[in-house]
Design a protein around this motif. Structure first.
Motif, PDB file in Angstrom:
ATOM      1  N   CYS A 100       0.805  -1.236   0.000  1.00 26.04           N
ATOM      2  CA  CYS A 100       0.000   0.000   0.000  1.00 26.04           C
ATOM      3  C   CYS A 100       0.834   1.280   0.000  1.00 26.04           C
ATOM      4  O   CYS A 100       0.407   2.293  -0.528  1.00 26.04           O
ATOM      5  N   GLY A 101       2.005   1.262   0.649  1.00 27.91           N
ATOM      6  CA  GLY A 101       2.810   2.480   0.705  1.00 27.91           C
ATOM      7  C   GLY A 101       2.283   3.528   1.684  1.00 27.91           C
ATOM      8  O   GLY A 101       2.807   4.638   1.730  1.00 27.91           O
ATOM      9  N   ARG A 102       1.249   3.196   2.459  1.00 28.32           N
ATOM     10  CA  ARG A 102       0.646   4.176   3.358  1.00 28.32           C
ATOM     11  C   ARG A 102       0.591   3.702   4.810  1.00 28.32           C
ATOM     12  O   ARG A 102       0.419   4.504   5.707  1.00 28.32           O
ATOM     13  N   CYS A 103       0.679   2.399   5.033  1.00 19.26           N
ATOM     14  CA  CYS A 103       0.473   1.872   6.396  1.00 19.26           C
ATOM     15  C   CYS A 103       1.738   2.088   7.248  1.00 19.26           C
ATOM     16  O   CYS A 103       2.773   2.545   6.760  1.00 19.26           O
ATOM     17  N   CYS A 106       4.705   0.085   5.963  1.00 20.23           N
ATOM     18  CA  CYS A 106       5.308   0.646   4.751  1.00 20.23           C
ATOM     19  C   CYS A 106       6.068   1.940   5.028  1.00 20.23           C
ATOM     20  O   CYS A 106       7.159   2.147   4.502  1.00 20.23           O
ATOM     21  N   CYS A 115       3.639  -5.420   4.966  1.00 24.64           N
ATOM     22  CA  CYS A 115       2.404  -4.668   4.700  1.00 24.64           C
ATOM     23  C   CYS A 115       1.231  -5.640   4.631  1.00 24.64           C
ATOM     24  O   CYS A 115       1.301  -6.659   3.945  1.00 24.64           O
TER      25      CYS A 115
HETATM   26 ZN   LIG Z   1       1.448  -0.997   3.550  1.00 26.54          ZN
END
Ligand SMILES: [Zn+2]
Ligand SMILES: [Zn+2]
Length: 370
Positions: A100-103, A106, A115
């Protein structure tokens, strides 16, 4: 390619593999269809067949690392390096997608392989969602999947011979923070162990030891770069410890890499590594039970660093390609893929992998032979 795409489906654990027919997917913008040239049957597929991985949405089309030719593209498709890809290009893709690049994993911890959104072709994607696995004549590349052109110097068999084991080995070497001249011991001579041996050697190891079985894999371990190999079935743990200490000033090695997936290997590994050394645990992909350690003797007083290594990231995928481009002519990755099977023969391939008659099976979906 016709609109009728055949795939080998694993309906549930312990069930025979079935050939099923899929329609040609409608491509969204940024999506592509890959005509599969090669995929693999690796240890993970045997674990999937035994039902030993949690959260797998059966039925699945297995085959997580695969390679092929771009059959159709909707809209411009750029590779990870930014190059524009065209229909007819030989390409490979990173099987991990939707990270996701947001959690917190990450962004805060920078551990994207942990992730929760992360999905993996051939493992955590259901056949109900479409062609998300390599045991198929074609693979759907959804928008956002990391795609790269396969360098001309790298054959499909080189790439799949290295396969997931090579990507994991790149991550392992990174986790090991290897220094030039380090001595390294690799426990396990399956696909991960063999690639770890090769990368330890290329990364400047002074000596590389390997422990494994059977004899054919030990011979390949030498060709991948091991200086000294110990046959797990023909030597005792004591003999191996003596042999390793004799080659390392009586200290043990700087780095032990566990790629064996055995609880006993952990107990042996903490003895083979020197005081103040590093121990990378990468082979316990499934739960094989408890290892017995003494925290005082094996960790605290020994000043040992123990690090896990889970999965791989896009950077490991691209760097694996770089290794293959430069070294596939001299490091025999293609020999890890011992035999090539048609889609209809994958029950045999799984049985052969399970019985360790082969290290890794290659899958050629063009050879349907139904
Ligand atoms: Zn993530
Ligand atoms: Zn694999």
């Amino acid at each position: 390619m016709s609109d009728r795409i055949l795939a080998a489906v694993m309906p549930a654990p312990h069930q025979p593999i079935e050939i099923r027919e899929f329609g040609r997917p409608e491509l969204p913008d940024g999506g592509a269809l890959l005509r599969t040239a090669r995929s693999e049957v690796c240890g993970t597929d045997v674990h999937l067949w035994h039902g030993r991985l949690a959260g797998v949405p059966y039925p699945i089309i297995p085959g997580h690392v695969s390679a092929g030719v771009l059959e159709s593209i909707r809209g411009p498709l750029r590779g990870i390096d930014g190059e524009l890809l065209r229909e007819g290009d030989r390409v490979v893709f990173f099987d991990v997608h939707r990270t996701c690049g947001r959690c917190r994993a990450c962004t805060v911890h920078r551990t994207p392989t942990r992730c929760a959104e992360r999905r993996v072709y051939g493992i955590t994607d259901s056949a109900a969602d479409g062609l998300f696995g390599g045991w198929a004549q074609a693979i759907y590349l959804e928008p956002g999947v990391g795609v790269a052109r396969l360098p001309d110097a790298v054959s499909f068999d080189d790439y799949i011979g290295g396969g997931c084991g090579l990507l994991t080995a790149v991550h392992i070497i990174e986790r090991a923070t290897m220094r030039p001249g380090d001595s390294v011991l690799v426990q396990g001579t399956g696909a991960v162990g063999l690639s770890a041996i090769a990368l330890a050697r290329l990364n400047g190891a002074s000596s590389v030891f390997a422990i494994g079985a059977p004899a054919a894999r030990l011979e390949l371990a030498r060709e991948m770069g091991a200086d000294e190999v110990f046959d797990l079935d023909a030597t005792s743990a004591e003999q191996r410890l003596d042999g390793v200490r004799a080659g390392t000033h009586g200290e043990g090695v700087d780095v032990v890499i566990e790629a064996a997936g055995s609880a006993r290997a952990i107990e042996e590994g903490v003895l083979l590594v020197r005081d103040g050394g590093r121990y990378i645990v990468a082979g316990h992909y499934t739960d094989v039970g408890t290892s017995s350690l003494n925290a005082h003797q094996h960790i605290n007083r020994k000043h040992l660093e123990i690090r896990g290594c889970w999965g791989s990231e896009t950077g490991h995928f691209l760097r694996a390609l770089g290794f293959l481009e430069r070294y596939a002519a001299t490091v025999p990755w293609h020999r890890i893929g011992s035999r090539t099977y048609a889609l209809a023969d994958l029950n045999t391939a799984l049985a052969d992998a399970e019985a360790m008659r082969i290290t890794k099976a290659l899958v050629d979906p063009a050879a349907v032979a139904l």
